[in-house]
Design an enzyme around this catalytic site. Structure first.
Site, short mmCIF file in Angstrom:
data_model
loop_
_atom_site.label_atom_id
_atom_site.label_comp_id
_atom_site.label_asym_id
_atom_site.label_seq_id
_atom_site.Cartn_x
_atom_site.Cartn_y
_atom_site.Cartn_z
N GLY A 41 -23.55 93.41 28.42
CA GLY A 41 -24.16 93.08 29.71
C GLY A 41 -25.40 92.25 29.52
CG LEU A 42 -27.75 90.73 32.92
CD1 LEU A 42 -28.67 90.91 34.12
CD2 LEU A 42 -27.59 89.25 32.61
CB ALA A 43 -29.79 94.87 27.97
N GLY A 44 -27.51 93.42 26.42
CA GLY A 44 -26.81 93.20 25.15
C GLY A 44 -26.56 91.74 24.86
CG HIS A 265 -28.40 100.99 46.44
ND1 HIS A 265 -28.36 100.52 47.74
CD2 HIS A 265 -28.88 99.97 45.69
CE1 HIS A 265 -28.80 99.27 47.76
NE2 HIS A 265 -29.12 98.91 46.53
CB SER A 283 -27.33 93.13 48.07
OG SER A 283 -28.66 92.80 47.72
NE ARG A 329 -32.46 99.42 45.32
CZ ARG A 329 -31.90 98.79 44.30
NH1 ARG A 329 -31.63 99.45 43.18
NH2 ARG A 329 -31.61 97.51 44.37
CG LEU A 440 -30.16 91.98 37.85
CD1 LEU A 440 -29.79 90.80 38.74
CD2 LEU A 440 -28.95 92.42 37.04
#
Length: 636
Positions: A41-44, A265, A283, A329, A440
């Site tokens: 994903g974004l981190a990996g 959420h 969203s 949230r 993100l």
């Protein structure tokens, strides 16, 4: 044992000073080191591409047939950065303050400040690699608001921000694959961590197509496998997302921090039936332009068009006039649950409220909303069968994100030397509640800008002898995985893993989600033990281990979820306060707001595994607040 390694000095200088003080690996020597990254994903993907670009050899593992299918691609609303493009008073310090306050003062100040500081670099980097952020007419990058702030700092790409950011990181990673600096391993699931001389030196994986158990060696291991929200069975996460990698690392000595901090959420499509397998997020950015309301009359089942304006209760605007529909949230989710519990909910089940765009359409026109959120409206109509331009959306809270995760120090290293945890897999900078559009950001900050520095610092000062996977430690770990896998196959019961998982999820939703109490948590622990017995005595797996077997994949993950659920309940029981998304019914004020206990619980709780038969040990890392003095969170 918990040494957070936060540098001394002014908060504005900590990261810069730490980067300068960190040991370096000569560019010519980096190719001598190997790194395993689990999760694409974004981190990996950002970590793998950055480290490979720097010269390290990276082995990148993912569950999916392509890194592009990582769950980061589903993120919709945006990514925060304190650029102050709107000239509305934003700054690094205001971003830092909003995040600490939004997390209900249960996060480290130093980590949060670094997140805000590096947010500026992340946006520039993403623009540089081609991420198509929304722009204003003059060409400037556009921003919108998210909950918990009074400024516009969220960069976005319609409702596809996660997709566009992930494609940017994916392309960077694939460039390094073509350069042979990254070895890509798809359809592999990590099932164990291997320690040699007390340091993380490799992993054991199962090939999801062949069933083969493999071992892989490296000089360091990075876990970027996301959160464990799917433990609740119904969540907004993709079904393959799971907590097995971090749970197996926990059982090898990595401390697990704040496991009970789970984000609900507020704007999700409500549950539609008994046979649903996941929930769909709408969203939070929609709360910029939509107004949340319910009828003022109890059990009013009229068509929303028939309910006059003076018969509508815009309850978030009424209760929180300063922030209105853009409260954080946890505040919005609790308010929605409370109003539905009181009998004002809409829809057949009464477990929904309206998110209405009528006023915005009248003001700016339908085309304006289509330009900003087009795919979200299409998604809602396809799932629900109702046009949200003509009728209000129906929304209700759902499990979305986990703020808990493996404990890490300032360098993102766990209590196991050489094991680094990135993104949602660590306990992060979000405290007891994550502000929207910070997830993100955290994944990319960790991967693009922090780990290249801190990993190099670790490798430069650690004596790592060359090893191969024929060492006894690797053989033992591989054999244990095979034995445990065969143990699951041999049960030959009558219940599929999904049946047991759904039962676990309902117990946890009712006892350890939006509202918790000592009575509910004690009851949950009793029920979880019954589920554990049922799992190990009546599990049904229809195939063998040496083949593609999705039921086996599910079963292994559910076995871990059962154990994790116990730890979550223990953590929630021990934290005798309400804070952020952790709401204990015994600890609330007369107006229903959370009652925090800073005297006894201004700390991070980290749990150490002590074996199957023994209670885990609870350690604490005290939190100090020099800049954001804890106060009652007031969004009114």
């Amino acid at each position: 044992m918990l040494k957070n390694n936060i540098p001394n000095g002014n908060i504005e200088d900590k990261w810069k000073d730490h980067v300068f003080a960190s040991r370096l690996v000569n560019p010519a020597n980096r190719k001598k080191f190997s790194v395993i990254v689990v999760g694409s994903g974004l981190a990996g993907a950002s970590a793998a591409s950055s480290l490979a670009e720097a010269g390290y050899h990276v082995s990148l593992f993912c569950l999916q047939d392509s890194p592009r299918r990582a769950h980061s691609i589903a993120a919709q609303g945006g990514i925060n950065a304190a650029k102050n493009y709107k000239n509305d008073g934003d700054s690094i310090y205001r971003f830092f303050y909003d995040t600490v306050k939004g997390g209900d003062y249960r996060a480290r100040e130093a980590g949060v400040y670094r997140l805000a500081e590096l947010s500026l670099k992340v946006i520039d980097h993403c623009v540089g690699i081609g991420v198509p952020f929304a722009r204003e007419y003059g060409g400037y990058l556009d921003n919108r608001s998210f909950g918990g702030t009074q400024v516009e700092r969220t960069f976005y790409a319609k409702g596809q921000t996660g997709q566009q950011l992930l494609l940017g990181a994916y392309q960077s990673a694939m460039r390094q694959v073509s350069e042979k600096n990254i070895t890509m391993h798809t359809r592999k699931e990590m099932l164990d961590l291997v320690l040699v001389d007390g340091k993380a030196r490799g992993i054991i994986v199962r090939d999801l197509l062949t069933g083969e158990i493999e071992s892989h060696v490296a000089d360091a291991v990075i876990l970027a496998t996301g959160g464990y929200a799917n433990m609740f069975y119904l969540s907004t996460n993709a079904k393959p997302s799971n907590g097995t990698a971090i749970w197996r690392a926990y059982k090898k000595g990595a401390a697990f921090a704040n496991p009970c901090f789970t984000q609900i959420h507020p704007t999700c499509i409500p549950i539609s039936g008994e046979h649903q397998s996941k929930l769909t997020l709408m969203s939070e950015s929609l709360r910029n332009d939509g107004r949340i309301w319910v009828p003022k009359n109890l059990n009013d089942k009229r068509n929303p068009d028939d309910i006059l304006e003076n018969e509508r209760d815009y309850f978030l605007e009424r209760c929180y006039p300063s922030f209105g529909n853009l409260v954080p949230r946890d505040v919005a989710a609790r308010s929605i649950k409370r109003i539905c519990d009181d009998g004002f909910g809409v829809g057949a089940s009464g477990l929904a409220v309206y998110l209405d765009f009528k006023d915005k359409i009248q003001m700016n026109g339908k085309a304006n909303l289509e330009e900003k959120y087009g795919n979200l409206f299409q998604m809602y109509e396809k799932i629900v069968g109702d046009n949200p331009f003509s009728n209000p959306m129906k929304i209700y809270p759902a499990v979305h994100y986990t703020m808990g995760g493996l404990w890490v120090d300032y360098d993102l290293m766990s209590t196991v030397p050489g094991l680094f945890i990135l993104g949602e897999a660590n306990f992060s900078e979000h405290g007891a509640n994550r502000l929207g559009a910070n997830a993100l950001l955290q994944g990319l900050v960790d991967g693009y800008f922090i780990i290249p520095v801190t990993l190099g610092n670790y490798l430069a000062q650690t004596n790592l002898k060359p090893i191969k996977n024929n060492l006894a430690e690797f053989q033992e770990a591989q054999n244990n995985v095979k034995i445990n896998t065969e143990k699951l196959i041999k049960i030959k019961g009558t219940k599929l893993a999904d049946e047991i998982h759904e039962k676990l999820g309902k117990i946890m939703w009712n006892s350890c989600a939006m509202a918790r109490s000592e009575e509910k948590l004690e009851h949950a622990l009793v029920e979880i033990k019954k589920i554990k017995d049922e799992f190990w005595n009546d599990l049904k797996l229809p195939q063998s281990t040496n083949t593609m077997n999705q039921e086996l994949e599910k079963a292994a993950r559910v076995g871990d979820y059962i154990e994790l659920a116990e730890l979550m309940c223990l953590d929630a029981l021990a934290r005798k306060e309400s804070c952020g998304s952790h709401f204990r019914e015994e600890y609330q004020k007369e107006n229903g707001e959370p009652k925090r206990n800073d005297k006894d619980f201004a700390h991070i709780a980290a749990w150490i595994y002590k074996g199957i038969a023994d209670q885990p040990e609870r350690l604490i890392e005290e939190l100090s607040f020099e800049h954001c003095k804890p106060s009652q969170r007031d969004y009114r």
